[in-house]
Design a protein around this motif. Structure first.
Motif, mmCIF file in Angstrom:
data_model
loop_
_atom_site.group_PDB
_atom_site.id
_atom_site.type_symbol
_atom_site.label_atom_id
_atom_site.label_comp_id
_atom_site.label_asym_id
_atom_site.label_seq_id
_atom_site.Cartn_x
_atom_site.Cartn_y
_atom_site.Cartn_z
ATOM 1 N N GLU A 785 0.838 -1.184 0.000
ATOM 2 C CA GLU A 785 0.000 0.000 0.000
ATOM 3 C C GLU A 785 0.880 1.243 0.000
ATOM 4 N N PRO A 786 0.425 2.332 -0.592
ATOM 5 C CA PRO A 786 1.237 3.556 -0.630
ATOM 6 C C PRO A 786 1.282 4.226 0.740
ATOM 7 N N SER A 788 1.485 7.503 0.970
ATOM 8 C CA SER A 788 0.694 8.726 0.823
ATOM 9 C C SER A 788 -0.124 8.617 -0.458
ATOM 10 N N GLU A 789 -1.244 9.261 -0.459
ATOM 11 C CA GLU A 789 -2.131 9.264 -1.620
ATOM 12 C C GLU A 789 -2.150 10.658 -2.227
ATOM 13 N N PRO A 790 -2.197 10.771 -3.569
ATOM 14 C CA PRO A 790 -2.080 9.675 -4.528
ATOM 15 C C PRO A 790 -0.630 9.417 -4.902
ATOM 16 N N LEU A 791 -0.401 8.295 -5.552
ATOM 17 C CA LEU A 791 0.919 7.989 -6.092
ATOM 18 C C LEU A 791 1.066 8.677 -7.440
ATOM 19 N N GLN A 797 8.300 7.234 -5.362
ATOM 20 C CA GLN A 797 7.235 7.135 -4.384
ATOM 21 C C GLN A 797 7.526 5.976 -3.434
#
Length: 1255
Positions: A785-786, A788-791, A797
Motif C-alpha cells: 500500500e502507498p 501517501s495518496e495519490p501515487l 514514491q
C-alpha cells in the motif's frame, strides 16, 4: 287539577261563561300544542323549541296559590275569562260585576297572568239587534275598565264555530296569544321556583335542613321538565341530587356529619334489588318524602328515575355503565355510614340489581344490538357472577360436603330479606328473584347457574377482545373446580390466568397462581411439570425461605431416586440458574492454534440452598462460514468491554426469573418533510423503527420464549454436538464462576448449557446474544500500500510492504522475489529497515533488509519472524509515464506469464489519468506467485494543435498540471522524427518554467522547410520536471508523442464587402455585396487526385467544394443564397469567386460573416474517416447537392456540424448504401484571410425633423 301524565304541561283556570268555553274546548285543546314555540331561558341557557299542552279547569278561588305554597305541578299559570256579551245592558248589569269580582280575586292572590277573551258571532247579533252596540264598543269598554295599560290582555275571537278564513285567522291570533302568555307565565314562575330551590339548597348548612325535603322540591322541577319532554334537563336534576348526596356521604366518612343522615343509617331490612319496570316507584318515593327511606331505598329510587330518563333519551348503554358504578358505590357508602347489614344481604342486592338492569336493557333492545354492545353489559354479568360465587361460599354450596345446618339457616335468612316477588315479575320464568331463589336452593342448581353466568361472561370478554378479564373470570372458575375436587379443569384456567399475570408483571398473583398450579400437577401426578413449577417457586423471592426450601427439596428428592438412565427429566435452566456474564481470556476471544482459550461463565443460582451438580456442559457449534484457515473473522475481532459479555436478565423482584428480561430498547429516527420545489423544511417528526417489537399484543399473541415457563417447554441437548465439560461443581445461592478451556482450531459458537443433577437435567436451550470465539490457523498475507495518496507517476514514491506471517515461520534465508518491469523500476536503497511486531502491535525487533537486484528480479531477504507476527518494510519505486503510441514487444514474468502493458484510463474521482501497475512476487510459503497492484496517477495532461498564418505553420503544445503539486519544467524540446529537412524553431524564451497546480503552460514552435512541407509529421515533445520544493538534481524526463497529418495549405479564402451604390460606407439596413474568392495554392497530391478529382470536358482535373456563409453573432443577414457548390480546378492559382448579398443589422465595426469551405465527396469515393452520427445534414438537402450549379437553388438549410457530412439518413448508411457526403478540411488546409477582418458600418440615415425652441 294536574296529573303526572307527560302530555300535560301547565294549568289554565277558566272563568266566565262556562257553556261558551265548553263549546270551544275541543278545538282549543287540539290546536294549542300543534305549533312549537321557542323557549328562551335565563342564565344564558340555549333556547329550545317546545310544544305547549294545557290542562283547563273551572275557576275556583280555593285553587289559587296560597302564601308559602311552592308547588309547581299544581300552579295555575294562566287565568282566562270567557264572554260573548254584546249587549250593553247585560254587560253593565252582570258581566262587568262578575268580571270585576274575578279580577279582584286574582289581584288579592297576586296572580298577574290573565286574559279576557270576547267571543263574537253573527247569531248573537241577530238575536239582539236593537240593544247591541258595535263589538268595538264592548271591547273598548272592557279594555278601559280592566286593561288600561295592558291592551293585549283582551282578545277577540270571531265566529269560532264557522269554517271561514276570517274565523281561521281569528283562531290563529288567539292561539298565538295564548301560547305567548302561557310561555311567559311558565318561564317567570319556573325561574322563581328555581330561585327558591337554590335558596333552599344554600341553607343546607343550617340546623334542621332536610335532604328529603329538598329532594322533593328538586324532583318537582325534574317532573316539570319531563312533562315538557325535556328529558336531558330532567336528568340533570337527578344527577345533581345524586352528586349532593354522595358528597354528604363522603364528608361523613371524613368526619363531617349531618343530622339528617341519621335516617339513612338504619339497618338494612330488605335487599330486594332495583326496580326498573315502573316509571315511578311511588312506594319508595313516599318513604323518601316521609324521611323513612334507607340508603338502598334512596339509591334504588334515584337510579330508577335516571334509568327511565336515559331510556327516553335512547341511551340504554349508559344505564349499564351507571348501574355498575352505583352498585360499587353503594357497597362503599354502606361501609362509610357504618350501616348494619346481614352477611350476604349486599351480595343478594347486587346480584338482583345486575340481573334487573340486564333484563331492562334486553326489553328495549333487540338481540343484534345486545351482541354489538356486549362491552357495556359484560361488567354486570361478571359482577353478578362474582356475587353469586360469594353467596355460594357463604351458604356452603361450593364445598365438597355440601351445606351444613348453619349454612341452611343463613340461606333462609337471606331469602326472607328478599320479601315477596314483585307483581311485575310474577309471570316471568327468568326473573332475577326466581333465579336467586333457585340457585340458593340446592348445590346442583347453584353449580348450574354459576357455570352458566361464568361462561357467558368469559365469552363476552373474549368477543370484545378483553382476554385478560376473561382469564380472571376463568381463575375464579379454577378456584371453584378446586373446591369441587376437579384439578384437571382447574389447571387449564390457572394456566390461562398465569399468562396474563406474567405478561403484565404482577408478581404476587404469579406466585399465588403457581402454587395453585403446583398443587394441581401434584394431584394429577405430572412429575416433570410439577418439577418445573417447583423450580420456579424455589427461586421466587415472594415466598419465605422455608417454602422455597420445601420446593427445592422436592426437586432434589426426585433427582436422588434411581430411574431410567436413558431418560432424564429435562427442565429449563432459567428457573434454576441464570447466565449473567461471560468473559474470555484473552479478551479478544481469539487465539491461534496451540494456545489455550479460557471461557469463564458467571451463573446466578436461584435456589435457596447449595446444589451439587455432577456435570456442567457447554454445547459448542463449529462455524463453517468463519472457520479454520481463512484467517481471523471480523466478528471475532470486534470484541468490546475487554472480552466481557453481559446478559441482562432484568430485576427479579417479581419472582419472574423466566420473564424478567427487559423488552427491546426504543429505536427512534428523525423524519423530515421537505418541499420538492425549494427543498425547504415543511415539517419534522420522530418515528419509532421497532414498533412491531414494542407494541405487540400480550394477550392475543403467543408469548415470547422467556414465558415458556407457563407451560414447561421441551428443552433438549442437541445430539452429536461438541462439548466443553466441567465435573462436580457445587452452585451456592448467588453468583458462581465456572471456567471452561478450549484449544481445537476453528470458529465456535456457544449454543447451550446443561447442568446434570442426578436424574434431572437443567438445560439452557439458547444463549443470546450469540457468543463466538475463535482458535484460528491463518495463512500468510502480503499486502502493498502507498504511504501517501495519490501515487504520482514519474516521481519516486514510497510504498509499504506488510507481511502477516500467520501460521508460517519465516526462517533465515527466506526471500521475496519481485519481477522487475521497465515501467515500474524499484530504486536501490542502502538503508531499508524491517520492523517485526507482535499481534498486539508491540515492537519485537528491527533489522536491515538485504536487497539484491538483477535484470529481471529483485530479491529481498527477510529476517527470521515467528508465526502470527507482523513484518513491515518500505521500498521506493518509480512509475514511468507512457510517452505515446509506441508499443514494445511483450515481456514475460518470472513465472513464464506474459506481462501485460499497463494502460492509462480516466479515474472518476480525480482529473488525473490513472495507471494500474502490477507486480509479481514469489513467496517462500507458496508455490504460486502473488500478484499485487498499485495505482499511479499522471500529473500532466498534454495536447497539441497546428496553427497557420498563410503558408507559415506553427505547432503549439499545452501542458496542464492536474495534480495538487507545483512543478518546475526545464529543457522543453520538440523534434520531428522522419524528415531531417524540417526545422522546428522554438519561440519559447525561458529555459525553466513554473507550472502551478491546476494551471497550464503553452509552448510554441515555427515549422520551417526547404523544398516542400510534408503532409505528415511525427513529433516528440520532451521536457524535464521536478517538484518545486526539490533541487535540479531531481529532474525527471517526460515525453509526449503525437502525429500531424494534412498540414499543407490547399486553399486560401478572401472576402471583400462593398457598400451599396452611391455610398462610401456600408449602412445598417442596406444591402451590401460580399465577394468570396477561393484560390488553389498547391498542386494536387497523388492521394488527393485518386480520392476526389474528376475530369471536366476540357480535360482539367476538378474537385467539388462546398461553401457556406453564416453569421452566428446575428450581425449580418445573408440575403438569397447562403451556400452552394463550386467546381474547383486542381491547379495552382486556380480561383473561383462567389457574390452574395448581405445586410448589416447594426452599426459599428462589424466582423465579417463566417465563411466555411468543405470538401464534397461523391457517393463513389471511399470513406476517409468513420462518419460521426452527429455529422449528418438534413435530408432535405440531398436534392440540392445532386443538382448542377446552374440549377442550384437556395441552400441556406445546409449546416455543417462536423468534420464529415453524409448526405442521407443514418438508416441508409447502416444498410451500407453509399451516399454523397461532406468532409471538413484538416486544420491548416484552408486559410481564411478575413477571419479577423472588420468593416465599418454607419447607422441608417435619419430623415426625421426635430424642432427645438429656445427662448
Amino acid at each position: 287539577m294536574l296529573s303526572t301524565d307527560q302530555s300535560d304541561a301547565s294549568i289554565k283556570i277558566c272563568a266566565g261563561d262556562h257553556n261558551l268555553f265548553t263549546s270551544l274546548y275541543t278545538s282549543l285543546a287540539q290546536q294549542l300544542p300543534r305549533e312549537p314555540m321557542e323557549w328562551r331561558r335565563t342564565y344564558g341557557r340555549a333556547p329550545k323549541m317546545i310544544h305547549l299542552e294545557a290542562n283547563f279547569v273551572q275557576f275556583k278561588e280555593e285553587l289559587l296559590p296560597k302564601d308559602g305554597n311552592k308547588a309547581l305541578l299544581t300552579f295555575p299559570f294562566l287565568h282566562i275569562y270567557w264572554t260573548d256579551c254584546c249587549d250593553t245592558e247585560a254587560y253593565k248589569s252582570s258581566v262587568k260585576e262578575d268580571m270585576l269580582r274575578w279580577h279582584n280575586s286574582l289581584r288579592t292572590h297576586g296572580s298577574a297572568d290573565w286574559v279576557i277573551i270576547v267571543v263574537e258571532s253573527n247569531d248573537t247579533k241577530k238575536k239582539n239587534k236593537t240593544n247591541i252596540l258595535p263589538r268595538s264598543s264592548i271591547v273598548d269598554k272592557i279594555r278601559s275598565d280592566f286593561c288600561n295599560k295592558q291592551n293585549d290582555r283582551c282578545v277577540v275571537l270571531s265566529d269560532p264555530l264557522k269554517d271561514s278564513s276570517r274565523s281561521q285567522e281569528s283562531w290563529n291570533s288567539l292561539l298565538l296569544k295564548l301560547r305567548t302568555l302561557l310561555l311567559m307565565s311558565f318561564t317567570k314562575n319556573l325561574g322563581r321556583f328555581e330561585d327558591d330551590m337554590r335558596t333552599l339548597r344554600e341553607k343546607r348548612t343550617q340546623p334542621g335542613w332536610s335532604f328529603c325535603e329538598y329532594f322533593m322540591v328538586q324532583e318537582e322541577l325534574a317532573f316539570v321538565f319531563e312533562m315538557l319532554q325535556q328529558f336531558e334537563d330532567a336528568l340533570v336534576q337527578y344527577d345533581e341530587l345524586d352528586a349532593l348526596f354522595t358528597q354528604y356521604v363522603l364528608n361523613f366518612g371524613a368526619g363531617d356529619t349531618a343530622n339528617w343522615l341519621g335516617s339513612f343509617c338504619a339497618p338494612v331490612r330488605n335487599w330486594s334489588g332495583l326496580l326498573l319496570r315502573r316509571p315511578i316507584d311511588m312506594e319508595k318515593r313516599d318513604s323518601i318524602q316521609h324521611e323513612e327511606a334507607s340508603l338502598l331505598d334512596l339509591r334504588s329510587y334515584l337510579f330508577s328515575r335516571q334509568c327511565t330518563l336515559l331510556i327516553f333519551l335512547q341511551r340504554p348503554w349508559e344505564v349499564t355503565q351507571r348501574a355498575l358504578e352505583l352498585l360499587h358505590n353503594c357497597v362503599q357508602e354502606l361501609r362509610l355510614l357504618e350501616v348494619s347489614v346481614v352477611d350476604g344481604a349486599l351480595d343478594c342486592w347486587v346480584f338482583l340489581s345486575c340481573l334487573e338492569v340486564l333484563h331492562r336493557i334486553e326489553g328495549c333492545c333487540d338481540q343484534a344490538q345486545l351482541a354489538a354492545n356486549s362491552s357495556h353489559t359484560v361488567g354486570l354479568w361478571a359482577y353478578a357472577t362474582d356475587k353469586l360465587k360469594s353467596l355460594g361460599e357463604l351458604c356452603g354450596l361450593v364445598s365438597e360436603k355440601g351445606p351444613t345446618s348453619e349454612d341452611l339457616n343463613k340461606t333462609v335468612d337471606l331469602l326472607a330479606g328478599l320479601g315477596d316477588e314483585r307483581p311485575e315479575t310474577v309471570n316471568s320464568l327468568q326473573s332475577p328473584y326466581k333465579k336467586l331463589k333457585e340457585a340458593l336452593s340446592s348445590v346442583e342448581a347453584f353449580e348450574r347457574h354459576y357455570l352458566e353466568l361464568s361462561h357467558a361472561a368469559m365469552e363476552m370478554y373474549r368477543a370484545i377482545g378483553r382476554v385478560r378479564s376473561a382469564r380472571l373470570v376463568g381463575k375464579s372458575l379454577a378456584e371453584f373446580h378446586m373446591r369441587k375436587g376437579d384439578p384437571k379443569k382447574a389447571e387449564t384456567f390457572l394456566q390461562e390466568a398465569l399468562k396474563s399475570y406474567l405478561s403484565e408483571g404482577w408478581s404476587l398473583p404469579v406466585t399465588h397462581t403457581r402454587r395453585q398450579i403446583a398443587e394441581c400437577q401434584k394431584l394429577l401426578d405430572r412429575k416433570e411439570d410439577y418439577l418445573q413449577t417447583s423450580a420456579l417457586l424455589a427461586g421466587d423471592s415472594n415466598l419465605s425461605t422455608e417454602e422455597r426450601t420445601h420446593f427445592c427439596q422436592e426437586i432434589l428428592n426426585f433427582a436422588g431416586k434411581p430411574g431410567n438412565p436413558s431418560h432424564k427429566a429435562t427442565l429449563s435452566m432459567s428457573v434454576f440458574a441464570q447466565l449473567t456474564q461471560l468473559q474470555f481470556h484473552p479478551a479478544c476471544a481469539s487465539v491461534h492454534s496451540g494456545a489455550a482459550l479460557k471461557v469463564e461463565l458467571t451463573l446466578r443460582c436461584m435456589m435457596p440452598i447449595s446444589v451439587h451438580i455432577q456435570q456442567l456442559a457447554a454445547s459448542i457449534h463449529f462455524d463453517v462460514d468463519h472457520g479454520g484457515t481463512h484467517g481471523r473473522t471480523k466478528r471475532a475481532q470486534r470484541r468490546t468491554n475487554l472480552g466481557v459479555i453481559e446478559f441482562k436478565m432484568g430485576d427479579s423482584l417479581a419472582g419472574l426469573p423466566c420473564s424478567a428480561a427487559p423488552g427491546p430498547s426504543l429505536e427512534l429516527d428523525e423524519v423530515q418533510d421537505r418541499s420538492p420545489s425549494d427543498n425547504s423544511l415543511n415539517s419534522t417528526g420522530v418515528v419509532c423503527k421497532n414498533t412491531h417489537l414494542l407494541l405487540h399484543h400480550h394477550e392475543g399473541t403467543s408469548l415470547p420464549d422467556t414465558l415458556n415457563c407457563v407451560s414447561p417447554p421441551t428443552v433438549t441437548m442437541k445430539e452429536g454436538a461438541q462439548m466443553l465439560k466441567v465435573q462436580d461443581v457445587t452452585l451456592a445461592p448467588g453468583n458462581n464462576s465456572i471456567v471452561f478451556t478450549s484449544g481445537q482450531a476453528g470458529t465456535y459458537t456457544l449454543r447451550q448449557l446443561c447442568a446434570t443433577v442426578g436424574e434431572v437435567q437443567f438445560v439452557l436451550s439458547h444463549i443470546y446474544p450469540s457468543v463466538r470465539y475463535e482458535v484460528y490457523s491463518q495463512e500468510p498475507q502480503l499486502t502493498v500500500e502507498p504511504l501517501s495518496e495519490p501515487l504520482l507517476a514519474g516521481l519516486p514514491q514510497m510504498v509499504k510492504f506488510t507481511l502477516l506471517t500467520g501460521h508460517y515461520t519465516v526462517k533465515k534465508g527466506d526471500a521475496l522475489q519481485l519481477s522487475n518491469a521497465e515501467t515500474l523500476p524499484i530504486l536501490p536503497s542502502t538503508s531499508c529497515t524491517a520492523r517485526i511486531s507482535s499481534p498486539t502491535a508491540e515492537l519485537v525487533s528491527e533489522s536491515t533488509l538485504s536487497i539484491q537486484s538483477s535484470e529481471k528480479v529483485t530479491s529481498i531477504s527477510l529476517p527470521p519472524t515467528p508465526p502470527y507476527h507482523v513484518l513491515e518494510f518500505q521500498l521506493e519505486v518509480v512509475c514511468v509515464i507512457p510517452s505515446g503510441s509506441e508499443r514494445p514487444a511483450n515481456e514475460r514474468l518470472t513465472n513464464g506469464e506474459v506481462r501485460h502493458r499497463p494502460r492509462s484510463y480516466s479515474h472518476p474521482d480525480t482529473p488525473m489519468t490513472a495507471i494500474d501497475q502490477r507486480m509479481s512476487i514469489d513467496c517462500p510459503w507458496s508455490i504460486y506467485s502473488t500478484l499485487l497492484a498499485l495505482t499511479f496517477y499522471i500529473p500532466f495532461k498534454t495536447k497539441h494543435s497546428l496553427l497557420s498564418a498563410g503558408n507559415r505553420k506553427y505547432i503549439q503544445v499545452c501542458v496542464q498540471n492536474v495534480s495538487d503539486v507545483n512543478f518546475t519544467l526545464a529543457e522543453v524540446k520538440l523534434t520531428e522524427k522522419q524528415h531531417a529537412s524540417l526545422e522546428l524553431q522554438s519561440l519559447n524564451t525561458k529555459t525553466h518554467q513554473l507550472l502551478c497546480s491546476k494551471h497550464s503552460l503553452f509552448c510554441l514552435w515555427e515549422v520551417r522547410w526547404k523544398d516542400e512541407l510534408p503532409s505528415c509529421m511525427k513529433c516528440v515533445f520532451s521536457a524535464s520536471f521536478s517538484p518545486l520544493s526539490q533541487d535540479t538534481s531531481a529532474f525527471k524526463p517526460f515525453h509526449y508523442q503525437f502525429q500531424l497529418e494534412r498540414v499543407t495549405t490547399l486553399y486560401s479564402v478572401k472576402a471583400e464587402i462593398s457598400p451599396p451604390a452611391g455610398e462610401q460606407h456600408c449602412r445598417s439596413g442596406l444591402l451590401c455585396g460580399l465577394e468570396v474568392c477561393i484560390t488553389r495554392l498547391t498542386e494536387p497530391a497523388e492521394g488527393e487526385i485518386a480520392e476526389e478529382s474528376k475530369t471536366d470536358p476540357d480535360g482539367l482535373k476538378v474537385t467539388k467544394l462546398m461553401y457556406e456563409v453564416a453569421d452566428s453573432n446575428s450581425n449580418w443577414a445573408v440575403c438569397g443564397k447562403s451556400s452552394g457548390m463550386v467546381l474547383m480546378p486542381m491547379k495552382v492559382n486556380a480561383t473561383h469567386k462567389v457574390h452574395i448579398e448581405v445586410m448589416p443589422l447594426f452599426a459599428g465595426h462589424l466582423p465579417f460573416p463566417k465563411i466555411k469551405v468543405l470538401r464534397y465527396l461523391p457517393h463513389t469515393a471511399a470513406l476517409a474517416i468513420q462518419p460521426d452520427p452527429d455529422s449528418c445534414v438534413e435530408n432535405d438537402s440531398l436534392s440540392l447537392l445532386d443538382k448542377t450549379l446552374d440549377d442550384q437553388g437556395d441552400t441556406a438549410s445546409i449546416r455543417s456540424r462536423g468534420s464529415v457530412h453524409s448526405v442521407g439518413s443514418g438508416d441508409q448508411q447502416q444498410r451500407g448504401v453509399a451516399m454523397p457526403r461532406l468532409e471538413a478540411f484538416s486544420p491548416g488546409q484552408v486559410f481564411n484571410h478575413s477571419h479577423t477582418q472588420q468593416v465599418l458600418v454607419l447607422p441608417a440615415t435619419d430623415d426625421h425633423i426635430m424642432e427645438v425652441n429656445a427662448t
